[in-house]
Design a protein around this motif. Sequence first.
Motif, PDB file in Angstrom:
ATOM      1  N   PRO A 109       0.819  -1.213   0.000  1.00 24.80           N
ATOM      2  CA  PRO A 109       0.000   0.000   0.000  1.00 24.80           C
ATOM      3  C   PRO A 109       0.850   1.259   0.000  1.00 24.80           C
ATOM      4  O   PRO A 109       2.056   1.222   0.226  1.00 24.80           O
ATOM      5  CB  PRO A 109      -0.816  -0.117   1.296  1.00 24.80           C
ATOM      6  CG  PRO A 109      -0.014  -1.021   2.168  1.00 24.80           C
ATOM      7  CD  PRO A 109       0.695  -1.977   1.264  1.00 24.80           C
ATOM      8  N   ASN A 110       0.211   2.394  -0.289  1.00 24.37           N
ATOM      9  CA  ASN A 110       0.912   3.680  -0.232  1.00 24.37           C
ATOM     10  C   ASN A 110       1.555   3.852   1.137  1.00 24.37           C
ATOM     11  O   ASN A 110       0.932   3.597   2.163  1.00 24.37           O
ATOM     12  CB  ASN A 110      -0.064   4.834  -0.488  1.00 24.37           C
ATOM     13  CG  ASN A 110      -0.498   4.912  -1.940  1.00 24.37           C
ATOM     14  OD1 ASN A 110       0.147   4.347  -2.817  1.00 24.37           O
ATOM     15  ND2 ASN A 110      -1.587   5.614  -2.193  1.00 24.37           N
ATOM     16  N   GLY A 111       2.830   4.271   1.136  1.00 24.67           N
ATOM     17  CA  GLY A 111       3.538   4.482   2.390  1.00 24.67           C
ATOM     18  C   GLY A 111       4.268   3.270   2.919  1.00 24.67           C
ATOM     19  O   GLY A 111       4.934   3.338   3.965  1.00 24.67           O
ATOM     20  N   SER A 112       4.168   2.132   2.224  1.00 23.57           N
ATOM     21  CA  SER A 112       4.824   0.919   2.720  1.00 23.57           C
ATOM     22  C   SER A 112       6.312   0.894   2.407  1.00 23.57           C
ATOM     23  O   SER A 112       7.054   0.095   2.983  1.00 23.57           O
ATOM     24  CB  SER A 112       4.151  -0.327   2.123  1.00 23.57           C
ATOM     25  OG  SER A 112       4.275  -0.337   0.708  1.00 23.57           O
ATOM     26  N   GLY A 113       6.762   1.744   1.474  1.00 24.29           N
ATOM     27  CA  GLY A 113       8.191   1.826   1.181  1.00 24.29           C
ATOM     28  C   GLY A 113       8.599   1.287  -0.173  1.00 24.29           C
ATOM     29  O   GLY A 113       9.779   1.002  -0.392  1.00 24.29           O
ATOM     30  N   LYS A 114       7.663   1.158  -1.111  1.00 28.51           N
ATOM     31  CA  LYS A 114       7.995   0.601  -2.437  1.00 28.51           C
ATOM     32  C   LYS A 114       9.028   1.469  -3.157  1.00 28.51           C
ATOM     33  O   LYS A 114      10.058   0.970  -3.639  1.00 28.51           O
ATOM     34  CB  LYS A 114       6.729   0.474  -3.292  1.00 28.51           C
ATOM     35  CG  LYS A 114       5.686  -0.476  -2.735  1.00 28.51           C
ATOM     36  CD  LYS A 114       4.535  -0.665  -3.683  1.00 28.51           C
ATOM     37  CE  LYS A 114       3.762   0.613  -3.946  1.00 28.51           C
ATOM     38  NZ  LYS A 114       3.105   1.140  -2.748  1.00 28.51           N
ATOM     39  N   SER A 115       8.744   2.769  -3.253  1.00 28.84           N
ATOM     40  CA  SER A 115       9.671   3.658  -3.967  1.00 28.84           C
ATOM     41  C   SER A 115      11.001   3.763  -3.234  1.00 28.84           C
ATOM     42  O   SER A 115      12.066   3.859  -3.867  1.00 28.84           O
ATOM     43  CB  SER A 115       9.043   5.046  -4.145  1.00 28.84           C
ATOM     44  OG  SER A 115       7.938   4.984  -5.031  1.00 28.84           O
ATOM     45  N   THR A 116      10.964   3.747  -1.903  1.00 27.00           N
ATOM     46  CA  THR A 116      12.206   3.770  -1.131  1.00 27.00           C
ATOM     47  C   THR A 116      13.043   2.534  -1.427  1.00 27.00           C
ATOM     48  O   THR A 116      14.260   2.615  -1.649  1.00 27.00           O
ATOM     49  CB  THR A 116      11.902   3.846   0.373  1.00 27.00           C
ATOM     50  OG1 THR A 116      11.201   5.064   0.648  1.00 27.00           O
ATOM     51  CG2 THR A 116      13.176   3.822   1.198  1.00 27.00           C
ATOM     52  N   PHE A 117      12.404   1.362  -1.448  1.00 28.65           N
ATOM     53  CA  PHE A 117      13.129   0.124  -1.740  1.00 28.65           C
ATOM     54  C   PHE A 117      13.705   0.160  -3.158  1.00 28.65           C
ATOM     55  O   PHE A 117      14.834  -0.283  -3.396  1.00 28.65           O
ATOM     56  CB  PHE A 117      12.202  -1.076  -1.569  1.00 28.65           C
ATOM     57  CG  PHE A 117      12.899  -2.394  -1.738  1.00 28.65           C
ATOM     58  CD1 PHE A 117      13.808  -2.837  -0.799  1.00 28.65           C
ATOM     59  CD2 PHE A 117      12.652  -3.198  -2.840  1.00 28.65           C
ATOM     60  CE1 PHE A 117      14.470  -4.048  -0.945  1.00 28.65           C
ATOM     61  CE2 PHE A 117      13.305  -4.405  -2.999  1.00 28.65           C
ATOM     62  CZ  PHE A 117      14.214  -4.838  -2.043  1.00 28.65           C
TER      63      PHE A 117
END
Length: 527
Positions: free
Chosen positions: A27-35
């Motif tokens: 979900p949004n905020g779970s860290g996908k883009s960060t990962f």
Amino acid sequence: MRYGAKILFEDVSTAFLDNRRYGLTGPNGSGKSTFMKLLTNELEPHKGSVVRPKKFGVLRQDQSEFDAFRVIDTVIMGNRGLWAALEERELIYSKPEMTDEDGMRLGELEGIVGDEDGYTAESDAAVLLDGLDVPIDFHERMMGELQGGHKVRVLLAQALFGHPGALFLDEPTNYLDLESIHWLEDFLIHYEGTLIVISHDRHFLNNVCTHIADIDYQTIITYPGGYDDMVLRKTQVRSQVESGNLQREKKIAQLSEFIARFSAGTRSSQVTSRKKEVERLQTSDLARSNIARPFIRFQMNRPSGRTALAFDGVSKAYGDNKVIKGFSANIQRGDKIALVGRNGVGKTTLLKALLDKAPGVSETDTSRDAGQVDWGHEVSVGYFAQDHRSSIQGGMTAFEWLYQWDPLLAQEDIRGLLGQMLFSGEEGIKPTEALSGGEAARLIMCKLMLQKPNFLVFDEPTNHLDLEAINALNIALQKYEGTVFLVTHDEDLIDEVATRIWRFDGGEIEDFKDIYEEYLKLHPSER
């Protein structure tokens, strides 16, 4: 990786193998883009290491980064080693006189250019651009001259250029029409390296991915198959993890009760051992699922008349470009119409032309050149604009913005509605100008649920929603008893909601009065 007290990932060890295509979900905020940034070396992990291939392609999110470069050059920059060699070669050739060292270096550079297929770079880049529907007369233009949709295509071609060993794509289908999405799906299916893609398009993930890497419980769990396969398998994993958390909490509660009861008595040694057990159980926060599901339900204050909308001879042109050529239609109560076609063919233009002076709508900025539009008896329209952020005024909180649409409603009902759409606690008093794209979209949904119109118009509602929210919207529209206009490139949404299709092509609109599955039988090339 953590931000302050919030842990995104903890002691994650995973591998992404060659010739596999991974969807990165959460979900949004779970860290996908960060990962993704950890994988592409844009961020360093707080602990641990990342091993990546020498050559990889990344879909850039900053659309203005290459505004000063030609489109064709922007694509070639996807091969960083080749582009550096071409630039250095050009610099040497521009010198009034070349030294022996320059001559030696030119030989080395020509070797790099040859090894990296530099002599066919422009034609190879042109093939990619053509596949992504970037017209040939755009290839020599500057990136700053292009609109957002074409910029995304060019940046996608940049990521694909130079035969990278791995591709990292963050929301590659945003702003692409269905035809371009289908081309991209086919390209990626035949890609032989490692693909890691973030997408909120369930249909795309199911078609492209061989595996799903799901971010949840502060870790990453990889499942074989597409998105739907992952959901089925994750249900069992989730129940096991959450059952373990529940047992852990119960054990802590029992031990704490014993400590409180006997801490002043004669059983001090037992109390001490139980305190140590509590400390052991509490050494880390209990891992919990970060999935949050919005609850969307569209209701009507009252139904409209049998004919919700009738219009005749609606036309719209911009100069010599006739976008809508005399389109006429009758829309019956309960029709759910999907508007499909390439970007720029007039889907949004038609919506705005029809909604000009529509009951309950003030956000449109396009009138029609010709045509008669008659809204049915008791029709009330709810509108989700493509540029929906512009309809949320600044200088107030999310709660205040929503409350203004029905000041007679109890404040606790407003808070309950915000809670349904994941604005819990202090998120409800967040300034409207600070809302993310997804939060703004969910706030507009709150307004539509509050107003309860009988005619919903959605123009690209899924662009900023995560998969959980898109699935909730899908189910809500299926259950909605009113009338719907829907512009989306989410194929599952079209397939599962629409009862009628309007196909746009060169100013002409085909009115297909059946579901999407039947429509595709007549237009198999659009699958």
